[in-house]
Design a protein around this motif. Structure first.
Motif, PDB file in Angstrom:
ATOM      1  N   PRO A   1      -3.734  -7.503   2.053  1.00 18.60           N
ATOM      2  CA  PRO A   1      -3.262  -7.497   0.666  1.00 18.60           C
ATOM      3  C   PRO A   1      -1.894  -6.798   0.603  1.00 18.60           C
ATOM      4  N   ASP A   2      -1.030  -7.238  -0.288  1.00 13.02           N
ATOM      5  CA  ASP A   2       0.321  -6.665  -0.384  1.00 13.02           C
ATOM      6  C   ASP A   2       0.296  -5.150  -0.599  1.00 13.02           C
ATOM      7  N   CYS A   3      -0.722  -4.682  -1.316  1.00 12.00           N
ATOM      8  CA  CYS A   3      -0.784  -3.248  -1.620  1.00 12.00           C
ATOM      9  C   CYS A   3      -0.872  -2.401  -0.344  1.00 12.00           C
ATOM     10  N   VAL A   4      -1.338  -3.002   0.763  1.00 14.96           N
ATOM     11  CA  VAL A   4      -1.472  -2.238   2.013  1.00 14.96           C
ATOM     12  C   VAL A   4      -0.096  -1.901   2.590  1.00 14.96           C
ATOM     13  N   SER A   5       0.742  -2.908   2.730  1.00 17.57           N
ATOM     14  CA  SER A   5       2.079  -2.622   3.281  1.00 17.57           C
ATOM     15  C   SER A   5       2.894  -1.777   2.300  1.00 17.57           C
ATOM     16  N   GLU A   6       2.681  -1.979   1.004  1.00 20.41           N
ATOM     17  CA  GLU A   6       3.401  -1.164   0.010  1.00 20.41           C
ATOM     18  C   GLU A   6       3.002   0.313   0.132  1.00 20.41           C
ATOM     19  N   ALA A   7       1.700   0.550   0.315  1.00 22.15           N
ATOM     20  CA  ALA A   7       1.224   1.936   0.441  1.00 22.15           C
ATOM     21  C   ALA A   7       1.769   2.587   1.708  1.00 22.15           C
ATOM     22  N   MET A   8       1.886   1.784   2.764  1.00 25.29           N
ATOM     23  CA  MET A   8       2.405   2.333   4.028  1.00 25.29           C
ATOM     24  C   MET A   8       3.886   2.685   3.893  1.00 25.29           C
ATOM     25  N   THR A   9       4.626   1.830   3.224  1.00 22.33           N
ATOM     26  CA  THR A   9       6.046   2.110   2.992  1.00 22.33           C
ATOM     27  C   THR A   9       6.185   3.374   2.149  1.00 22.33           C
ATOM     28  N   ASP A  10       5.380   3.454   1.116  1.00 18.86           N
ATOM     29  CA  ASP A  10       5.412   4.616   0.219  1.00 18.86           C
ATOM     30  C   ASP A  10       5.076   5.903   0.981  1.00 18.86           C
ATOM     31  N   ALA A  11       4.096   5.801   1.896  1.00 21.90           N
ATOM     32  CA  ALA A  11       3.686   6.992   2.659  1.00 21.90           C
ATOM     33  C   ALA A  11       4.838   7.495   3.522  1.00 21.90           C
TER      34      ALA A  11
ATOM     35  N   LEU B   1      -3.300   5.434   7.696  1.00 23.57           N
ATOM     36  CA  LEU B   1      -4.396   5.786   6.784  1.00 23.57           C
ATOM     37  C   LEU B   1      -4.027   5.493   5.325  1.00 23.57           C
ATOM     38  N   ALA B   2      -2.737   5.544   5.013  1.00 20.65           N
ATOM     39  CA  ALA B   2      -2.295   5.136   3.668  1.00 20.65           C
ATOM     40  C   ALA B   2      -2.619   3.656   3.469  1.00 20.65           C
ATOM     41  N   GLY B   3      -2.417   2.877   4.521  1.00 22.59           N
ATOM     42  CA  GLY B   3      -2.747   1.451   4.465  1.00 22.59           C
ATOM     43  C   GLY B   3      -4.250   1.234   4.321  1.00 22.59           C
ATOM     44  N   LEU B   4      -5.024   2.009   5.080  1.00 23.40           N
ATOM     45  CA  LEU B   4      -6.487   1.896   4.976  1.00 23.40           C
ATOM     46  C   LEU B   4      -6.944   2.267   3.568  1.00 23.40           C
ATOM     47  N   ASN B   5      -6.364   3.315   3.027  1.00 23.97           N
ATOM     48  CA  ASN B   5      -6.702   3.759   1.671  1.00 23.97           C
ATOM     49  C   ASN B   5      -6.475   2.613   0.675  1.00 23.97           C
ATOM     50  N   ALA B   6      -5.338   1.951   0.830  1.00 24.50           N
ATOM     51  CA  ALA B   6      -5.007   0.850  -0.075  1.00 24.50           C
ATOM     52  C   ALA B   6      -5.960  -0.335   0.145  1.00 24.50           C
ATOM     53  N   GLY B   7      -6.324  -0.576   1.399  1.00 28.60           N
ATOM     54  CA  GLY B   7      -7.261  -1.665   1.704  1.00 28.60           C
ATOM     55  C   GLY B   7      -8.614  -1.417   1.053  1.00 28.60           C
ATOM     56  N   LEU B   8      -9.094  -0.181   1.171  1.00 32.16           N
ATOM     57  CA  LEU B   8     -10.390   0.171   0.573  1.00 32.16           C
ATOM     58  C   LEU B   8     -10.332   0.044  -0.952  1.00 32.16           C
TER      59      LEU B   8
END
Lengths: 383, 76
Positions: free
Chosen positions: A18-28, A257-264
């Motif tokens: 999901p797009d939110c995963v890569s976005e969360a990783m960039t944000d992290a 883990l930011a990506g995992l957080n977003a995935g969950l």
């Protein structure tokens, strides 16, 4: 010209995310750039807060009351190794399902731990009635691959866990495939060591995974796999005995883990049940499209994974043809699970494996079915 | 400015857990580096207003993990 890409290798790693995963990783990387647990400046605090958030979310996802009983590792293989090396002692005996992965079989073999394979039906599903007679006086652990990465067969972990508890034995579940596909509750499902990966059904990136420890596990008696800096008890050369530091030496994979957080969170927002239903519908479509085709053999469980072989056709050739002619990406071979293939009678040639995700479309499945049918027909004509 | 109380934890994750829970209960607090006199850890502690000491102490009793202790800034 290559046909459009159809990704059916989600059992290896899910794609797309999901797009939110890569976005969360960039944000992290941008916002949480400090080292969690080391230092108290705002970037370190932001990283620490994120680490705590994903720990809490992971615990909730698996029904654990205490977020600190989640220990993150770099993948599920490391999680399984942590438990096997940390929990088992020389002289212990272990029971394994007939569908185990080499993440279990190789450490057990290297450690010289004696094991027995639990009897199963022809699909490799553990026969509950056979467990009791396999238990020895020194049996300490039962290891179950929850959803097979070869055939998708799902094991009755709750009932196996019940038998384990009645015999004062611990249960380790390899939830690499099942996490995100099947609701898992560490307490209700009688699990003691819930090992998971982040990059498959949980939609996180590679490099994430961990263990959730059940309430029965005495943490102080589990030896860490890795020891080192934790940001705590820094004056001492001894590894802390409290969680999560006991098993989390070194800087954590904050970006992953930011990506995992977003995935969950994405799974929560979408509703796991809805996602699972969609995947089941796709798997039913694939199964019913292939099961009556002459020359195609199905090795299929109830999960989101299905394997086939095609008479007279090498699996490698089949995979290359599927990608070149129809754009279909699969995984062939033994899938790091020779024991599972021995159980299914597909050793040593292995199978062609298809695994869907909620991003798979019905059109993808139609094309895949057509491709497999065509290959089976062509192989039959060559005979 | 009135001296703050300092809640010391064993690991930084506990500090985040406590901060979140206290704020949920309407108790203001903040995370800062641990005063060097108190601990050699590289981590953080939770600071709060002394008027909330009793509330914090009773909250701590409900935690599933142990804390290192609560001290006043004077002691640090």
């Amino acid at each position: 010209m290559m046909p459009e890409m159809i990704y059916l290798d989600n059992a290896a790693t899910s794609w797309p995310k999901p797009d939110c995963v890569s976005e969360a990783m960039t944000d992290a990387i941008r916002r949480c750039g400090g080292n969690p647990g080391r230092g108290g400046h705002r970037l370190a605090l932001a990283a620490g807060e994120l680490l705590y958030e994903v720990r809490e979310r992971t615990a909730e996802f698996f029904g654990a009351d205490d977020p600190f009983r989640v220990s993150f590792t770099s993948n599920i293989t490391m999680a399984v190794n942590l438990v096997l090396n940390g929990f088992l002692n020389p002289g212990d005996h272990v029971l394994v399902s007939p569908m185990e992965h080499n993440a279990v079989m190789r450490p057990l073999t290297a450690m010289g731990i004696s094991y027995d394979i639990l009897p199963g039906d022809r699909n490799g599903k553990v026969l509950l009635s056979e467990i009791q007679r396999k238990i020895r006086e020194n049996t300490r652990l039962i290891i179950i691959c929850h959803e097979s990465n070869v055939s998708g067969i799902v094991q009755p972990i709750r009932k196996i866990g019940q038998i384990a508890r009645e015999n004062n034995i611990f249960l380790l579940t390899d939830c690499a495939q099942s996490a995100g596909h099947i609701p898992i509750h560490i307490n209700t499902d009688n699990i003691d060591f819930l090992c998971f990966t982040g990059h498959k059904g949980l939609f996180g990136p590679t490099g994430t995974g961990g263990v959730v420890f059940g309430d029965r596990v005495d943490i102080g008696r589990i030896r860490p796999l890795v020891r080192g800096g934790t940001g705590s008890l820094s004056e001492s050369f001894d590894q802390p005995d409290f969680l999560p530091d006991r098993f989390e030496s070194g800087t954590q994979n904050i970006c992953g883990l930011a990506g995992l957080n977003a995935g969950l969170k994405w799974i929560e927002d979408q509703g796991q049940e809805k996602l699972t239903q969609r995947c089941r519908m796709l798997m039913d479509q694939l199964r019913s499209g292939l099961e009556l085709v002459p020359g195609i053999h199905l090795y299929s469980g109830e999960g989101q994974v299905l394997s086939i072989t095609i008479d007279g056709l090498d699996n490698g050739t089949a995979a290359a043809e599927l990608e070149e002619r129809w754009g279909i990406m699969t995984r062939i071979g033994l899938h790091c699970a020779p024991l599972a293939h021995k159980t299914l009678g597909t050793f040593p040639n292995g199978t062609i494996r298809f695994a869907v995700s909620p991003f798979t479309t019905q059109k993808d499945i139609e094309i895949c079915t057509e491709g497999c049918k065509t290959l089976a027909e062509e192989s039959w004509k060559k005979k | 400015m009135e001296k703050e109380m300092i809640l010391l934890v064993h690991t930084s994750g506990h500090a985040f857990n406590i901060e979140k829970a206290l704020k949920k209960r309407g108790i203001q607090c903040r995370l800062t580096p641990i005063p060097r006199k108190v601990s050699s850890d590289c981590g953080i502690c939770v600071r709060f207003d002394p008027q909330n000491l009793q509330a914090v102490e009773s909250f701590v009793q409900t935690l599933p993990f142990e804390i290192q202790g609560i001290i006043s800034e004077d002691e640090a």
